[in-house]
Design a protein around this motif. Structure first.
Motif, PDB file in Angstrom:
ATOM      1  N   GLY A  12     -14.478  31.628  -9.334  1.00 28.34           N
ATOM      2  CA  GLY A  12     -14.959  33.009  -9.267  1.00 28.34           C
ATOM      3  C   GLY A  12     -14.040  33.925 -10.055  1.00 28.34           C
ATOM      4  N   ALA A  13     -14.633  34.674 -10.985  1.00 24.96           N
ATOM      5  CA  ALA A  13     -13.837  35.564 -11.844  1.00 24.96           C
ATOM      6  C   ALA A  13     -14.330  37.004 -11.724  1.00 24.96           C
ATOM      7  N   GLY A  14     -14.691  37.400 -10.496  1.00 25.32           N
ATOM      8  CA  GLY A  14     -14.953  38.809 -10.222  1.00 25.32           C
ATOM      9  C   GLY A  14     -13.623  39.487  -9.923  1.00 25.32           C
ATOM     10  N   GLY A  15     -13.673  40.603  -9.201  1.00 21.35           N
ATOM     11  CA  GLY A  15     -12.444  41.339  -8.919  1.00 21.35           C
ATOM     12  C   GLY A  15     -11.413  40.478  -8.216  1.00 21.35           C
ATOM     13  N   ALA A  16     -11.804  39.754  -7.178  1.00 20.71           N
ATOM     14  CA  ALA A  16     -10.842  38.972  -6.398  1.00 20.71           C
ATOM     15  C   ALA A  16     -10.261  37.830  -7.226  1.00 20.71           C
ATOM     16  N   GLY A  17     -11.126  37.108  -7.948  1.00 18.09           N
ATOM     17  CA  GLY A  17     -10.671  35.958  -8.733  1.00 18.09           C
ATOM     18  C   GLY A  17      -9.708  36.383  -9.840  1.00 18.09           C
ATOM     19  N   LEU A  18     -10.049  37.479 -10.529  1.00 23.88           N
ATOM     20  CA  LEU A  18      -9.176  37.945 -11.615  1.00 23.88           C
ATOM     21  C   LEU A  18      -7.836  38.439 -11.059  1.00 23.88           C
ATOM     22  N   ARG A  19      -7.913  39.161  -9.927  1.00 31.19           N
ATOM     23  CA  ARG A  19      -6.656  39.661  -9.342  1.00 31.19           C
ATOM     24  C   ARG A  19      -5.772  38.491  -8.907  1.00 31.19           C
ATOM     25  N   ALA A  20      -6.396  37.454  -8.358  1.00 31.86           N
ATOM     26  CA  ALA A  20      -5.631  36.272  -7.937  1.00 31.86           C
ATOM     27  C   ALA A  20      -4.993  35.602  -9.158  1.00 31.86           C
ATOM     28  N   ALA A  21      -5.772  35.477 -10.237  1.00 34.33           N
ATOM     29  CA  ALA A  21      -5.267  34.803 -11.445  1.00 34.33           C
ATOM     30  C   ALA A  21      -4.046  35.554 -11.990  1.00 34.33           C
ATOM     31  N   ILE A  22      -4.143  36.882 -12.018  1.00 35.99           N
ATOM     32  CA  ILE A  22      -3.015  37.681 -12.536  1.00 35.99           C
ATOM     33  C   ILE A  22      -1.785  37.488 -11.637  1.00 35.99           C
ATOM     34  N   ALA A  23      -2.022  37.461 -10.328  1.00 35.11           N
ATOM     35  CA  ALA A  23      -0.892  37.282  -9.402  1.00 35.11           C
ATOM     36  C   ALA A  23      -0.208  35.938  -9.627  1.00 35.11           C
ATOM     37  N   VAL A  24      -1.008  34.897  -9.860  1.00 35.78           N
ATOM     38  CA  VAL A  24      -0.414  33.575 -10.114  1.00 35.78           C
ATOM     39  C   VAL A  24       0.391  33.613 -11.406  1.00 35.78           C
ATOM     40  N   ALA A  25      -0.220  34.182 -12.456  1.00 37.24           N
ATOM     41  CA  ALA A  25       0.443  34.211 -13.768  1.00 37.24           C
ATOM     42  C   ALA A  25       1.763  34.985 -13.687  1.00 37.24           C
ATOM     43  N   GLU A  26       1.750  36.057 -12.887  1.00 35.14           N
ATOM     44  CA  GLU A  26       2.979  36.848 -12.763  1.00 35.14           C
ATOM     45  C   GLU A  26       4.026  36.134 -11.915  1.00 35.14           C
ATOM     46  N   ALA A  27       3.574  35.421 -10.886  1.00 39.36           N
ATOM     47  CA  ALA A  27       4.522  34.762  -9.986  1.00 39.36           C
ATOM     48  C   ALA A  27       5.232  33.613 -10.700  1.00 39.36           C
ATOM     49  N   ASP A  28       4.510  32.887 -11.535  1.00 42.26           N
ATOM     50  CA  ASP A  28       5.114  31.742 -12.212  1.00 42.26           C
ATOM     51  C   ASP A  28       4.345  31.447 -13.506  1.00 42.26           C
ATOM     52  N   PRO A  29       4.847  31.949 -14.623  1.00 38.17           N
ATOM     53  CA  PRO A  29       4.122  31.791 -15.899  1.00 38.17           C
ATOM     54  C   PRO A  29       3.984  30.331 -16.330  1.00 38.17           C
ATOM     55  N   SER A  30       4.724  29.430 -15.708  1.00 39.19           N
ATOM     56  CA  SER A  30       4.636  28.031 -16.150  1.00 39.19           C
ATOM     57  C   SER A  30       3.447  27.304 -15.513  1.00 39.19           C
ATOM     58  N   LEU A  31       2.805  27.927 -14.536  1.00 40.49           N
ATOM     59  CA  LEU A  31       1.697  27.234 -13.870  1.00 40.49           C
ATOM     60  C   LEU A  31       0.400  27.358 -14.681  1.00 40.49           C
ATOM     61  N   HIS A  32      -0.333  26.262 -14.763  1.00 36.16           N
ATOM     62  CA  HIS A  32      -1.625  26.290 -15.460  1.00 36.16           C
ATOM     63  C   HIS A  32      -2.720  26.735 -14.489  1.00 36.16           C
ATOM     64  N   ILE A  33      -3.493  27.707 -14.937  1.00 33.56           N
ATOM     65  CA  ILE A  33      -4.555  28.248 -14.076  1.00 33.56           C
ATOM     66  C   ILE A  33      -5.908  27.933 -14.716  1.00 33.56           C
ATOM     67  N   ALA A  34      -6.807  27.357 -13.951  1.00 29.20           N
ATOM     68  CA  ALA A  34      -8.197  27.194 -14.421  1.00 29.20           C
ATOM     69  C   ALA A  34      -9.046  28.201 -13.662  1.00 29.20           C
ATOM     70  N   LEU A  35      -9.686  29.120 -14.391  1.00 33.66           N
ATOM     71  CA  LEU A  35     -10.473  30.190 -13.775  1.00 33.66           C
ATOM     72  C   LEU A  35     -11.944  29.954 -14.101  1.00 33.66           C
ATOM     73  N   LEU A  36     -12.711  29.549 -13.087  1.00 35.47           N
ATOM     74  CA  LEU A  36     -14.111  29.165 -13.318  1.00 35.47           C
ATOM     75  C   LEU A  36     -15.059  30.275 -12.871  1.00 35.47           C
ATOM     76  N   SER A  37     -16.146  30.449 -13.620  1.00 35.31           N
ATOM     77  CA  SER A  37     -17.142  31.438 -13.199  1.00 35.31           C
ATOM     78  C   SER A  37     -18.516  31.002 -13.668  1.00 35.31           C
ATOM     79  N   LYS A  38     -19.512  31.198 -12.805  1.00 34.52           N
ATOM     80  CA  LYS A  38     -20.848  30.771 -13.235  1.00 34.52           C
ATOM     81  C   LYS A  38     -21.480  31.778 -14.191  1.00 34.52           C
ATOM     82  N   VAL A  39     -20.885  32.972 -14.294  1.00 35.14           N
ATOM     83  CA  VAL A  39     -21.325  33.927 -15.323  1.00 35.14           C
ATOM     84  C   VAL A  39     -20.086  34.396 -16.087  1.00 35.14           C
ATOM     85  N   TYR A  40     -20.315  35.053 -17.208  1.00 32.51           N
ATOM     86  CA  TYR A  40     -19.201  35.660 -17.922  1.00 32.51           C
ATOM     87  C   TYR A  40     -18.535  36.648 -16.953  1.00 32.51           C
TER      88      TYR A  40
END
Ligand SMILES: Cc1cc2nc3c(=O)[nH]c(=O)nc-3n(C[C@H](O)[C@H](O)[C@H](O)COP(=O)(O)OP(=O)(O)OC[C@H]3O[C@@H](n4cnc5c(N)ncnc54)[C@H](O)[C@@H]3O)c2cc1C
Length: 587
Positions: A12-40
């Motif tokens: 899910g890449a709506g508000g919650a999914g995007l906010r979560a992805a940013i939090a992960v990227a900020e917490a540890d830039p070395s982690l690989h994140i896969a962000l899936l969404s059924k729509v753009y």
């Protein structure tokens, strides 16, 4: 099957999914994140949010007031530790959004502007005209592009979570462009798939809001919490169900019945005031306003005509300048969809299904009972909304708990060694097998559109603004019948490229699962609280029902309903008062 490895998988890449992805990227830039969404991502429903996001920012306001409004608005079914955390963190998040570029509307002085919102006894709703969700989603999306560790998988339909031995190891998803199934392995998985309003026939929710993530978690063993609490928003446009934001009433719009009478003054929601004053009746909470419509309709006071059963939203006295400045989208929508210009005309409106208070059971760290599985946003129930969400708390919720989900998913990922290969691969093969079997099935007579219609109508009829035992039992029977016939659905389109027939079939499966949790939880809750109003049990019953409903998946029959304690810290249950009796906080 192709295997894609990531540290954190976000569905899910709506508000919650995007906010979560940013939090992960900020917490540890070395982690690989896969962000899936059924729509753009920019087509996620967050984009449609209009009115705003609440957070304490003005001198006359306080965290305690926001806490109290939220807890009483939720009819004391909120978990107060979660609400406390939410009101404490949200303003920081809104300021962070500003720094990332969100164009909050301003006062003449340059300070952030706030507007009144239903059930909020003080003005605290930040907004960006009446396109708040659009601007918030844009802000989050453009910010996410800064982080190379976020890899997007747009137009991937997630079908199943991979859960083994009490832990989540990833998910399977179909690349919609090719029809190929892929296995995403991750150390933590965050489900941010949004709500399920499409189980009802008349809703503000976009067509993608089919409860996929709720159903995935439910099938994997996570209970769905408080699903009987379905929010009707009082002002949807008839015909389409398109929302006219609560901001219309926040800015001073009135609701009128067929006699042009402000009928809400008869429902103990506060005084009729000539100007928008908080605590005035149009700014009552959504459950009460939708119930008042139902009562007016029973009394024969609504307007019957080409729009069906409606009341009028009167904004003419606000003037063209204010409407253009603060409610431009509302003006466009009213002109385009019901040929009424709010500057000169009354606009027809009626209650419309808007939001699911219930969802995937999580704790205040967005963790589900399955290790490594997190959830945030509308699909989750943490719960800050209890029996009735206050308008403008949901955009805030997805920021606060989206960010927390990201941070706690990172903590968990650090504790996980390599994924358990063999079991994970076997489960993914099972998931693929089920999809392949759908393609092979032939001769079935059941059509997705017909089954969906029957499910939709029966929920509206039997599990709407008011319910009783008979109406709920009838709906239980219809949903069980739809579920049985669903097993006989045959795909008419056997192609692999953007096969909408396949996705609609899978979405219907998810909706049936959500619908059964809604109606079974509603049947067993023999009291009236917030958005759950029983004609045969009209009182709130704190002795027996001051607790969360927990619906567990049962592959062989009806869901099992259990209960979970509500967290009460400092606000003891009391009567919910909005009318003349509501003292205390000043406007
Ligand atoms: C018209 C409207 C106006 C609103 N206005 C307000 C408001 O003013 N203030 C407020 O606080 N709240 C408002 N709300 C509520 C609020 O906007 C939503 O609750 C919130 O935006 C939900 O965000 P989310 O990130 O949880 O889900 P969404 O934004 O719905 O995103 C869900 C994501 O999950 C993905 N997804 C779903 N299923 C799958 C699958 N099977 N596989 C892969 N991806 C999947 C989707 O592609 C999408 O990216 C409004 C809601 C509506 C409908």
């Amino acid at each position: 099957m192709q295997v894609i490895d990531a540290d954190i998988v976000i569905v899910g890449a709506g508000g919650a999914g995007l906010r979560a992805a940013i939090a992960v990227a900020e917490a540890d830039p070395s982690l690989h994140i896969a962000l899936l969404s059924k729509v753009y991502p920019m087509r996620s429903h967050t984009c449609a949010a209009e009115g705003g996001a609440a957070g304490v920012v003005k001198a006359n306001d306080s965290l305690e007031y926001h806490f109290n409004d939220t807890v009483s608005g939720g009819d004391w079914l909120t978990d107060q530790d979660a609400v406390d955390l939410f009101v404490n963190e949200i303003t920081k998040e809104l300021i962070q959004m500003e720094h990332w570029g969100c164009p909050w509307s301003r006062e003449g002085s340059g300070h952030v502007a706030v507007r009144p919102f239903g059930g909020m006894k003080i003005m605290r709703t930040w907004y960006a005209a009446d396109k708040t969700g659009f601007h918030m989603l844009h802000t989050l999306f453009q910010t996410s592009l800064k982080y190379p560790s976020i890899k997007r998988f747009d137009e991937y339909y997630t079908s199943d979570l991979i859960v083994d031995d009490g832990a989540c190891h990833g998910c399977t998803a179909i690349e919609m462009r090719t029809g190929e199934m892929k296995l995403f392995r991750g150390k933590s998985v965050i489900v941010c798939t949004g709500g399920a309003g499409r189980i009802f026939p008349f809703t503000t929710n976009g067509a993608i809001k089919t409860g996929d993530g709720m159903a995935m978690a439910y099938r994997a063993g996570v209970p769905l919490k408080d699903m009987e609490f379905v929010q009707y928003h009082p002002t949807g446009l008839p015909g389409s169900g398109i929302l006219l934001t609560e901001g219309c009433r926040g800015e001073g719009g009135y609701l009128l019945n067929k006699d042009n009478y402000r009928y809400l003054q008869d429902y103990d929601l506060g005084p009729a005031t000539p100007t928008p004053v908080l605590k005035s009746m149009e700014l009552g909470p959504r459950d009460r306003l939708s119930q008042a419509f139902w009562q007016e309709s029973k009394k024969g006071n609504t307007v019957q005509g080409k729009w069906g059963d409606i009341v009028w939203l009167d904004m003419r006295h606000l003037g063209e300048k204010l409407i253009n400045e603060r409610l431009p989208l509302v003006r466009d929508l009213s002109i385009s969809y019901v040929a009424a210009d709010p500057v000169t005309d009354l606009v027809p409106v009626r209650p419309v299904v808007h939001y699911m208070m219930g969802g995937i059971h999580t704790d205040i760290n967005a963790a589900t009972p399955i290790a490594g599985l997190y959830s945030a946003g509308e699909c989750a129930c943490v719960s800050i909304n209890g029996a009735n969400r206050l308008g403008s708390n949901s955009l805030g919720e997805l920021l606060v708990f989206g960010a927390r989900a990201g941070r706690f998913a990172v903590e968990h990922a650090k504790t996980v060694k390599a994924p358990r290969d063999a079991l994970v691969t076997a489960q993914a093969a099972d998931a693929e097998g089920r999809i392949k079997a759908l393609f092979k099935r032939s001769g079935g007579k059941q059509r997705v559109s017909q089954l969906k219609r029957e499910m939709n109508l029966s929920l509206e009829e039997g599990c709407g603004i008011y319910r009783d035992e008979k109406s709920l039992r009838d709906t239980v029977a219809v949903i069980a019948d739809v579920r049985a016939r669903y097993r006989d659905v045959t795909l008419e389109d056997k192609s692999s490229v953007y096969n909408t027939d396949l996705y609609q079939t899978l979405e219907l499966g998810a909706m049936i699962e959500c619908a059964e949790t809604v109606v079974h939880s509603a049947l067993l809750r023999t009291e009236s609280r917030g958005a759950h109003q029983r004609l045969d049990h009209v009182e709130r019953d704190d002795v027996n029902f001051l607790k969360h409903s927990m619906a567990y998946y049962n592959p062989n029959g009806d869901p099992r309903i259990d209960y979970h304690e509500v967290v009460i810290t400092k606000s003891q249950p009391a009567a919910r008062v909005y009318g003349a009796a509501a003292g205390g906080q000043a406007a």
